[in-house]
Design an enzyme around this catalytic site. Structure first.
Site, mmCIF file in Angstrom:
data_model
loop_
_atom_site.group_PDB
_atom_site.id
_atom_site.type_symbol
_atom_site.label_atom_id
_atom_site.label_comp_id
_atom_site.label_asym_id
_atom_site.label_seq_id
_atom_site.Cartn_x
_atom_site.Cartn_y
_atom_site.Cartn_z
ATOM 1 N N GLU A 124 0.798 -1.248 0.182
ATOM 2 C CA GLU A 124 -0.099 0.008 0.036
ATOM 3 C C GLU A 124 0.807 1.216 0.022
ATOM 4 O O GLU A 124 1.884 1.407 0.765
ATOM 5 C CB GLU A 124 -0.787 0.272 1.026
ATOM 6 C CG GLU A 124 -1.938 -0.969 1.173
ATOM 7 C CD GLU A 124 -3.150 -0.790 2.338
ATOM 8 O OE1 GLU A 124 -2.888 0.060 3.295
ATOM 9 O OE2 GLU A 124 -3.824 -2.046 2.509
ATOM 10 N N GLU A 191 -8.492 1.999 -4.863
ATOM 11 C CA GLU A 191 -9.697 1.669 -3.943
ATOM 12 C C GLU A 191 -10.500 2.886 -3.231
ATOM 13 O O GLU A 191 -9.864 3.905 -3.311
ATOM 14 C CB GLU A 191 -9.171 0.743 -2.524
ATOM 15 C CG GLU A 191 -10.252 0.745 -1.670
ATOM 16 C CD GLU A 191 -9.922 -0.563 -0.582
ATOM 17 O OE1 GLU A 191 -8.738 -1.031 -0.578
ATOM 18 O OE2 GLU A 191 -10.793 -0.572 0.239
HETATM 19 O O1 KIV Z 1 -6.861 -7.176 1.442
HETATM 20 C C1 KIV Z 1 -7.706 -6.660 0.635
HETATM 21 O O2 KIV Z 1 -8.685 -7.446 0.579
HETATM 22 C C2 KIV Z 1 -7.455 -5.787 -0.380
HETATM 23 C C3 KIV Z 1 -8.483 -5.528 -1.282
HETATM 24 C C4 KIV Z 1 -9.637 -4.689 -0.673
HETATM 25 C C5 KIV Z 1 -7.849 -4.908 -2.597
HETATM 26 O O3 KIV Z 1 -6.357 -5.352 -0.272
#
Ligand code: KIV
Length: 273
Positions: A124, A191
């Site tokens: 991220e 997202e």
């Molecule tokens: O952890 C997860 O499920 C994610 C998705 C929401 C993309 O990162």
């Protein structure tokens, strides 16, 4: 000879995804956290399985993704890998396993790849993680980026509402997407951002964008499996399409089982030795 069916499968790779974007073919991605569901989803033809740190929410019952550890991610990812033949498997680097510095980030990515057999990792953030992305990519590990509502930063955001509605945040996201592409990411999750911004970013990149709550113009879509199967029914954001109500179906099946046991109709004569 081993009693194992030899399957000829054309595996999805990061190159496949690049070609899909170029051809305008949408990419399908779902989360999975265990062998059995990973096998069902892979056999159904999914392109990418994400072993998401959302396991922290939907498997472990935590409120956020922050508590899940790298050892727990490795446990889930190893199980998923044993269940798939065809799809590309992406594993989230969990909170705390990469933010400190790029040495730690690289070591975490190597652990995931070595101990699970996964094909790639997801991280991220944008500019803040670029050095780590470069070093992980240099080590030969495919990296997927994740921008917009990045759940590991939920306490910074303070809310799960749509991100990048304001110009400053939208501009940072545009810049971060370009930086991630330049650093060698093979794709980026977007997202919960406005659909128009996701469209613009998608058109500006050569690598595919995978949206969740980011509209119809992304190169692919991802959902959390427990949400789209209706296992977790309390979570109903606008972007979620629920394909089953598994919660209701499982409840009915369990109630029927209880009733059969108590009513002495299970097991019957054919169900015993
Ligand atoms: O952890 C997860 O499920 C994610 C998705 C929401 C993309 O990162």
């Amino acid at each position: 000879m081993a009693n194992k069916e030899i399957k000829e499968v054309k595996k999805v790779t990061t190159n496949t995804l690049q070609k899909m974007k170029a051809a305008g073919e949408k990419i399908s991605m779902l989360t999975a956290y265990d062998f059995s569901f990973a096998r069902i989803i892979d056999n159904a033809g999914i392109d990418i399985v994400l072993v998401g740190d959302s396991a922290s929410n939907v498997i472990a019952g935590h409120e956020t993704t922050l508590p899940i550890t790298i050892d727990q991610m490795i446990y889930h990812a190893s199980a998923v890998i044993r269940g798939v033949d065809r799809c590309l498997v992406v594993v989230d680097l969990p909170f705390g396993s990469y933010q400190s510095n790029s040495d730690i980030a690289l070591a975490s990515a190597i652990r995931i790849m070595k101990e699970t057999g996964a094909h790639s990792i997801k991280i991220e953030g944008g500019e803040e993680v670029i050095d780590s992305v470069k070093r992980i990519v240099s080590a030969g590990i495919p990296v997927m980026g994740h921008l917009g509502l990045t759940p590991q930063s939920i306490y910074k955001f303070g809310t799960y509402t749509v991100r990048a509605k304001e110009a400053d945040e939208a501009n940072k996201l545009r810049r971060d997407a370009k930086l991630l592409e330049k650093a060698g990411c093979f794709g980026v999750v977007l997202e919960k951002i406005p659909a128009e911004l996701a469209k613009e970013v998608t058109e500006s990149l050569h690598i595919p964008t995978i949206g969740i709550g980011a509209g119809m113009h992304c190169d692919g879509q991802v959902l959390v499996m427990h949400d789209m199967l209706g296992i977790n029914t309390e979570f109903r954001p606008r972007f979620l399409r629920q394909y089953l109500n598994l919660n209701e179906q499982v409840t009915r099946a369990v109630q029927q089982y209880i009733s059969d046991v108590k009513g002495k109709s299970f097991p019957n004569e054919n169900e015993q030795y």
